[in-house]
Design an enzyme around this catalytic site. Structure first.
Site, mmCIF file in Angstrom:
data_model
loop_
_atom_site.group_PDB
_atom_site.id
_atom_site.type_symbol
_atom_site.label_atom_id
_atom_site.label_comp_id
_atom_site.label_asym_id
_atom_site.label_seq_id
_atom_site.Cartn_x
_atom_site.Cartn_y
_atom_site.Cartn_z
ATOM 1 C CG HIS A 1 4.072 -36.180 9.930
ATOM 2 N ND1 HIS A 1 4.134 -35.441 8.774
ATOM 3 C CD2 HIS A 1 3.358 -37.293 9.620
ATOM 4 C CE1 HIS A 1 3.475 -36.063 7.818
ATOM 5 N NE2 HIS A 1 2.985 -37.182 8.303
ATOM 6 C CE1 TYR B 1 7.356 -27.854 6.860
ATOM 7 C CE2 TYR B 1 6.980 -25.594 6.166
ATOM 8 C CZ TYR B 1 6.603 -26.698 6.894
ATOM 9 O OH TYR B 1 5.464 -26.651 7.651
ATOM 10 N N PRO C 1 1.441 -19.052 6.504
ATOM 11 C CG PRO C 1 0.441 -20.072 4.649
ATOM 12 C CD PRO C 1 0.842 -18.740 5.189
ATOM 13 C CE LYS D 1 3.995 -22.939 15.868
ATOM 14 N NZ LYS D 1 3.851 -24.380 15.661
ATOM 15 C CE1 TYR E 1 6.455 -26.941 10.792
ATOM 16 C CE2 TYR E 1 5.606 -28.903 11.895
ATOM 17 C CZ TYR E 1 5.684 -28.090 10.780
ATOM 18 O OH TYR E 1 4.962 -28.410 9.652
HETATM 19 C C1 FAD Z 1 -6.259 -20.141 2.106
HETATM 20 C C2 FAD Z 1 -5.756 -20.399 3.534
HETATM 21 C C3 FAD Z 1 -4.812 -21.408 3.767
HETATM 22 C C4 FAD Z 1 -4.354 -21.661 5.057
HETATM 23 N N1 FAD Z 1 -3.411 -22.642 5.287
HETATM 24 C C5 FAD Z 1 -2.962 -22.867 6.547
HETATM 25 C C6 FAD Z 1 -2.006 -23.890 6.850
HETATM 26 O O1 FAD Z 1 -1.547 -24.586 5.952
HETATM 27 N N2 FAD Z 1 -1.626 -24.066 8.169
HETATM 28 C C7 FAD Z 1 -2.154 -23.313 9.209
HETATM 29 O O2 FAD Z 1 -1.846 -23.518 10.397
HETATM 30 N N3 FAD Z 1 -3.028 -22.355 8.952
HETATM 31 C C8 FAD Z 1 -3.449 -22.122 7.659
HETATM 32 N N4 FAD Z 1 -4.354 -21.164 7.427
HETATM 33 C C9 FAD Z 1 -4.817 -20.456 8.578
HETATM 34 C C10 FAD Z 1 -5.922 -21.233 9.299
HETATM 35 O O3 FAD Z 1 -6.742 -21.877 8.367
HETATM 36 C C11 FAD Z 1 -6.669 -20.226 10.139
HETATM 37 O O4 FAD Z 1 -5.755 -19.687 11.081
HETATM 38 C C12 FAD Z 1 -7.885 -20.797 10.862
HETATM 39 O O5 FAD Z 1 -8.912 -21.074 9.934
HETATM 40 C C13 FAD Z 1 -8.384 -19.808 11.910
HETATM 41 O O6 FAD Z 1 -9.617 -20.228 12.404
HETATM 42 P P1 FAD Z 1 -10.707 -19.160 12.840
HETATM 43 O O7 FAD Z 1 -11.838 -19.959 13.367
HETATM 44 O O8 FAD Z 1 -10.083 -18.133 13.703
HETATM 45 O O9 FAD Z 1 -11.117 -18.379 11.501
HETATM 46 P P2 FAD Z 1 -11.818 -18.914 10.192
HETATM 47 O O10 FAD Z 1 -11.470 -20.328 9.928
HETATM 48 O O11 FAD Z 1 -11.529 -17.902 9.140
HETATM 49 O O12 FAD Z 1 -13.367 -18.881 10.530
HETATM 50 C C14 FAD Z 1 -14.105 -17.679 10.591
HETATM 51 C C15 FAD Z 1 -15.552 -17.996 10.316
HETATM 52 O O13 FAD Z 1 -16.314 -16.807 10.447
HETATM 53 C C16 FAD Z 1 -17.220 -16.692 9.379
HETATM 54 N N5 FAD Z 1 -17.539 -15.275 9.184
HETATM 55 C C17 FAD Z 1 -16.749 -14.310 8.650
HETATM 56 N N6 FAD Z 1 -17.387 -13.129 8.642
HETATM 57 C C18 FAD Z 1 -18.596 -13.342 9.190
HETATM 58 C C19 FAD Z 1 -19.688 -12.494 9.463
HETATM 59 N N7 FAD Z 1 -19.664 -11.207 9.133
HETATM 60 N N8 FAD Z 1 -20.793 -13.036 10.024
HETATM 61 C C20 FAD Z 1 -20.842 -14.356 10.359
HETATM 62 N N9 FAD Z 1 -19.807 -15.213 10.120
HETATM 63 C C21 FAD Z 1 -18.703 -14.704 9.564
HETATM 64 C C22 FAD Z 1 -16.489 -17.307 8.211
HETATM 65 O O14 FAD Z 1 -17.372 -17.743 7.182
HETATM 66 C C23 FAD Z 1 -15.781 -18.475 8.898
HETATM 67 O O15 FAD Z 1 -16.578 -19.649 8.911
HETATM 68 C C24 FAD Z 1 -4.830 -20.888 6.138
HETATM 69 C C25 FAD Z 1 -5.781 -19.873 5.898
HETATM 70 C C26 FAD Z 1 -6.238 -19.617 4.611
HETATM 71 C C27 FAD Z 1 -7.249 -18.498 4.378
#
Ligand code: FAD
Length: 393
Positions: free
Chosen positions: A72, A200, A292, A296, A384
């Site tokens: 995009h 948006y 969101p 980011k 962005y």
């Molecule tokens: C509903 C939702 C919608 C979103 N939409 C957007 C969006 O549109 N655009 C955007 O940029 N970002 C979005 N985000 C944010 C983005 O998805 C996150 O920033 C991203 O997933 C971060 O990745 P991460 O690996 O740090 O954490 P996570 O993806 O949260 O991964 C953490 C992992 O750790 C595991 N875990 C947790 N606790 C434990 C434990 N005690 N023991 C073992 N494992 C554990 C979890 O099961 C998970 O698999 C959204 C987040 C949510 C919750």
């Protein structure tokens, strides 16, 4: 059990870290609370900065993204139903790639397992120990048996509700937080996108975002109150609300289709500082989250583990510790800029119930300035598509 880096969490941060370490010949084991099926099905982010695309490609997991991702070169801003395009290519020479987090996750899991990478799914009761000394350990339960993983370092990639940040003594952490008085209701639908680019929308009924995951699937969001009941939102009500907020020709042309998933996303800005405690490194949502609106969250998780993988590689190849010591400061510079941008996009595009009318007028002036000023659009576009990685990142 012993490994070099024990990783808690198999979201994008944990999986990518393990892949980047593998490419450097560094061993890692991931402990994940959920099942593989659950992790691969979680619907979340979808907009990848160019820097994120580059890191995933360098990590050897870019092939499907390059084929199926949608490039995009701009977004549409809809203000009271009137569309204004922000042209990333013309303004900053950049673009983003729309490719679902679910797909990124599947690509990473496949790559890790194909290379005999170790991911312990359904690891229960994970606890971390000894990270303030030189013998960190992770204890967990799997298949009913207590197990212990000894490692040199622990990477806390376990998201906002994970166990790693909570294991740090409270006095060692500074928390910065802002909770917004609204949430997003998201719906994934089997319907082709109404627009080639994300829309948006600011509207007096509230914010709406039209986005997509593929040429056949759209992802819709509408601003709602934080305590809504999902049962009160049948598909038709969401379509009606989206149509009202998009307005104009977009609303008339909107293709509809059955929903596949619906969920609420609370809106919060959060940073825990520092991101390192002895031999524990927090990365991604474990250390910081953003609303969101600026797309980011996932991109920051990727940026963190890129820095961490480089620091660990320098340690294991030459004994250097300086990159690990500067890990937190390096990441936080980018984190705070993404916090600012996400807060700004959120504040500019949402309705704030019960607010001083003066603030509402300033918000409208901000939008008016943005859609009429190339300089303002350039600042939006630059953030962005993603700020460049600094040399030390
Ligand atoms: C509903 C939702 C919608 C979103 N939409 C957007 C969006 O549109 N655009 C955007 O940029 N970002 C979005 N985000 C944010 C983005 O998805 C996150 O920033 C991203 O997933 C971060 O990745 P991460 O690996 O740090 O954490 P996570 O993806 O949260 O991964 C953490 C992992 O750790 C595991 N875990 C947790 N606790 C434990 C434990 N005690 N023991 C073992 N494992 C554990 C979890 O099961 C998970 O698999 C959204 C987040 C949510 C919750």
């Amino acid at each position: 059990m012993r490994t070099q880096v024990g990783i808690v969490g198999s979201g994008p941060a944990g999986l990518l870290l393990s892949q980047l370490l593998h490419l450097q010949g560094i061993e890692a084991v991931i402990l994940e609370r959920r099942s593989r099926h659950y992790v691969e099905g979680r619907i979340r982010a979808g907009v990848l900065e160019q820097g994120t695309v580059d890191v995933l490609s360098e990590a050897g997991v870019g092939e499907r993204m390059r084929c199926e991702g949608l490039v995009h070169e701009g977004i549409q801003l809809s203000v009271h139903g009137r569309l204004h395009r922000v042209d990333f290519k013309a303004l900053v020479g950049g673009a983003v790639t729309v490719y679902g987090q679910t797909e990124v996750t599947k690509d990473l899991i496949n790559a890790r397992l194909a290379a005999d990478g170790q991911i312990a799914f359904e690891a229960e009761d994970v606890t971390i120990h000894g990270f303030d000394g030189d013998q960190p350990r992770i204890r967990f339960r799997q298949d009913g048996r207590r197990r212990e993983l000894a490692c040199d370092f622990i990477a806390g990639c376990d998201g906002f509700h994970g166990v790693c940040r909570q294991s740090v003594p409270q006095a060692a952490l500074t928390i910065h937080e802002r909770v917004y008085p609204f949430a997003w209701l998201g719906m994934l639908v089997e319907a082709p996108p109404v627009s080639d680019e994300l829309i948006y929308a600011y509207h007096e009924r509230g914010f709406a975002l039209f986005s997509m995951r593929s040429p056949a699937r759209s992802r819709l969001y509408i601003q709602c109150t934080p305590d809504e009941d999902l049962d009160a939102w049948p598909d038709q009500r969401i379509w009606d609300e989206l149509r009202a907020r998009l307005g104009g020709e977009t609303a008339d042309a909107l293709p509809t289709g059955p929903s596949i998933e619906k969920s609420f996303a609370p809106m919060r800005s959060f940073v825990a500082e520092p991101m390192r405690f002895g031999r524990l490194f927090l990365a991604g949502d474990a250390a910081h989250i953003v609303p969101p609106t600026g797309a980011k969250g996932l991109n920051l998780a990727v940026a963190d583990v890129r820095v961490l993988a480089r620091g660990l590689a320098a340690f294991y190849t030459s004994g250097r510790t300086d990159l690990l010591e500067s890990y937190s400061a390096t990441c936080l510079r980018r984190v705070w800029k993404a916090q600012r941008f996400s807060w700004w996009m959120t504040s500019m595009l949402h309705r704030f119930p019960g607010r001083n009318p003066y603030d509402d007028r300033v918000q409208l002036a901000e939008l008016d300035y943005l859609v009429s000023s190339r300089a303002a659009q350039q600042a939006l576009a630059e953030n962005y598509v993603g700020l460049p990685f600094e040399a030390e990142e």
